[in-house]
Design a protein around this motif. Structure first.
Motif, PDB file in Angstrom:
ATOM      1  N   SER A  17       0.832  -1.204   0.000  1.00 35.59           N
ATOM      2  CA  SER A  17       0.000   0.000   0.000  1.00 35.59           C
ATOM      3  C   SER A  17       0.865   1.253   0.000  1.00 35.59           C
ATOM      4  O   SER A  17       2.032   1.214   0.439  1.00 35.59           O
ATOM      5  CB  SER A  17      -0.905   0.024   1.240  1.00 35.59           C
ATOM      6  OG  SER A  17      -1.801  -1.058   1.227  1.00 35.59           O
ATOM      7  N   ARG A  19       0.318   5.766   0.502  1.00 31.43           N
ATOM      8  CA  ARG A  19      -0.539   6.926   0.610  1.00 31.43           C
ATOM      9  C   ARG A  19       0.194   8.110  -0.013  1.00 31.43           C
ATOM     10  O   ARG A  19       1.259   8.510   0.471  1.00 31.43           O
ATOM     11  CB  ARG A  19      -0.920   7.255   2.050  1.00 31.43           C
ATOM     12  CG  ARG A  19      -1.986   8.351   2.106  1.00 31.43           C
ATOM     13  CD  ARG A  19      -2.498   8.624   3.500  1.00 31.43           C
ATOM     14  NE  ARG A  19      -1.626   9.511   4.254  1.00 31.43           N
ATOM     15  CZ  ARG A  19      -2.039  10.316   5.226  1.00 31.43           C
ATOM     16  NH1 ARG A  19      -3.326  10.352   5.545  1.00 31.43           N
ATOM     17  NH2 ARG A  19      -1.181  11.068   5.888  1.00 31.43           N
ATOM     18  N   ARG A  67      -9.769  -0.169  -4.463  1.00 25.36           N
ATOM     19  CA  ARG A  67      -8.350  -0.120  -4.109  1.00 25.36           C
ATOM     20  C   ARG A  67      -7.826   1.301  -3.916  1.00 25.36           C
ATOM     21  O   ARG A  67      -6.797   1.494  -3.281  1.00 25.36           O
ATOM     22  CB  ARG A  67      -7.497  -0.804  -5.182  1.00 25.36           C
ATOM     23  CG  ARG A  67      -7.746  -2.280  -5.339  1.00 25.36           C
ATOM     24  CD  ARG A  67      -6.632  -2.942  -6.133  1.00 25.36           C
ATOM     25  NE  ARG A  67      -6.465  -2.364  -7.453  1.00 25.36           N
ATOM     26  CZ  ARG A  67      -5.356  -1.742  -7.859  1.00 25.36           C
ATOM     27  NH1 ARG A  67      -4.324  -1.628  -7.048  1.00 25.36           N
ATOM     28  NH2 ARG A  67      -5.273  -1.274  -9.095  1.00 25.36           N
ATOM     29  N   GLN A  82      -5.006   7.068  -1.133  1.00 26.94           N
ATOM     30  CA  GLN A  82      -4.602   5.783  -0.566  1.00 26.94           C
ATOM     31  C   GLN A  82      -4.740   4.719  -1.649  1.00 26.94           C
ATOM     32  O   GLN A  82      -5.809   4.608  -2.269  1.00 26.94           O
ATOM     33  CB  GLN A  82      -5.493   5.438   0.633  1.00 26.94           C
ATOM     34  CG  GLN A  82      -5.210   4.090   1.260  1.00 26.94           C
ATOM     35  CD  GLN A  82      -3.904   4.054   2.034  1.00 26.94           C
ATOM     36  OE1 GLN A  82      -3.488   5.057   2.623  1.00 26.94           O
ATOM     37  NE2 GLN A  82      -3.248   2.913   2.030  1.00 26.94           N
ATOM     38  N   ASP A  84      -4.239   0.675  -2.210  1.00 27.35           N
ATOM     39  CA  ASP A  84      -4.040  -0.623  -1.567  1.00 27.35           C
ATOM     40  C   ASP A  84      -3.909  -1.730  -2.609  1.00 27.35           C
ATOM     41  O   ASP A  84      -4.298  -1.554  -3.762  1.00 27.35           O
ATOM     42  CB  ASP A  84      -5.220  -0.922  -0.638  1.00 27.35           C
ATOM     43  CG  ASP A  84      -5.335   0.084   0.493  1.00 27.35           C
ATOM     44  OD1 ASP A  84      -6.466   0.529   0.791  1.00 27.35           O
ATOM     45  OD2 ASP A  84      -4.290   0.442   1.078  1.00 27.35           O
ATOM     46  N   SER A  85      -3.367  -2.851  -2.168  1.00 30.50           N
ATOM     47  CA  SER A  85      -3.208  -4.017  -3.059  1.00 30.50           C
ATOM     48  C   SER A  85      -2.579  -3.604  -4.385  1.00 30.50           C
ATOM     49  O   SER A  85      -3.105  -3.900  -5.461  1.00 30.50           O
ATOM     50  CB  SER A  85      -4.572  -4.685  -3.295  1.00 30.50           C
ATOM     51  OG  SER A  85      -5.162  -5.073  -2.078  1.00 30.50           O
ATOM     52  N   LEU A  86      -1.442  -2.938  -4.287  1.00 32.77           N
ATOM     53  CA  LEU A  86      -0.781  -2.420  -5.493  1.00 32.77           C
ATOM     54  C   LEU A  86      -0.489  -3.546  -6.467  1.00 32.77           C
ATOM     55  O   LEU A  86      -0.072  -4.647  -6.085  1.00 32.77           O
ATOM     56  CB  LEU A  86       0.502  -1.701  -5.111  1.00 32.77           C
ATOM     57  CG  LEU A  86       0.292  -0.241  -4.709  1.00 32.77           C
ATOM     58  CD1 LEU A  86       1.412   0.229  -3.791  1.00 32.77           C
ATOM     59  CD2 LEU A  86       0.206   0.637  -5.955  1.00 32.77           C
TER      60      LEU A  86
END
Length: 127
Positions: A17, A19, A67, A82, A84-86
């Motif tokens: 993740s 940010r 995501r 943000q 997530d789960s790149l």
């Protein structure tokens, strides 16, 4: 002077993740729609999230839903993304932009509707 500065990019392993931050100066982030777009080498700038002015709604393209999350901190005059789960395909330079014309809504499709941009922050994803 209107200024946007992105930060928070870097090298992240797939599944991780990040940010990203967009620090605004010369204006108040509440006053305009804000969008996050990304651009990979050889590709067009692609929208991943936007937030309408004031307390207006947020929008995501189908590819980003679940995501990506855009948020705004008015006290610090900042906007965040943000991620997530790149995934490997998320690798790109990420830009924040403001739309000083639209008073309702925002666009995650038309980058040209945003009239001021930051310099971008690089996101690299490793397998």
């Amino acid at each position: 002077e209107v200024r946007l500065v992105e930060s928070g990019g870097g090298l992240v392993q797939a599944g991780g993740s990040l940010r990203l931050s967009c620090t605004a100066s010369g204006f108040t982030v509440d006053d305009y729609a804000v969008g996050w777009f990304r651009q990979a080498p050889g590709k067009d700038r692609e929208g991943v999230a936007c937030m309408s002015r004031r307390d207006g709604p947020t929008y995501y393209p189908d590819s980003a839903k679940g995501r990506f999350t855009i948020s705004r901190d008015s006290t610090r005059n900042m906007v965040f993304l943000q991620v997530d789960s790149l995934q490997l395909e998320d690798a790109a330079v990420y830009f924040c932009g403001i739309d000083r014309v639209r008073t309702i809504g925002c666009s995650v499709v038309v980058a040209s509707m945003y009239d001021a941009w930051g310099q971008g922050t690089q996101v690299t994803v490793s397998s």
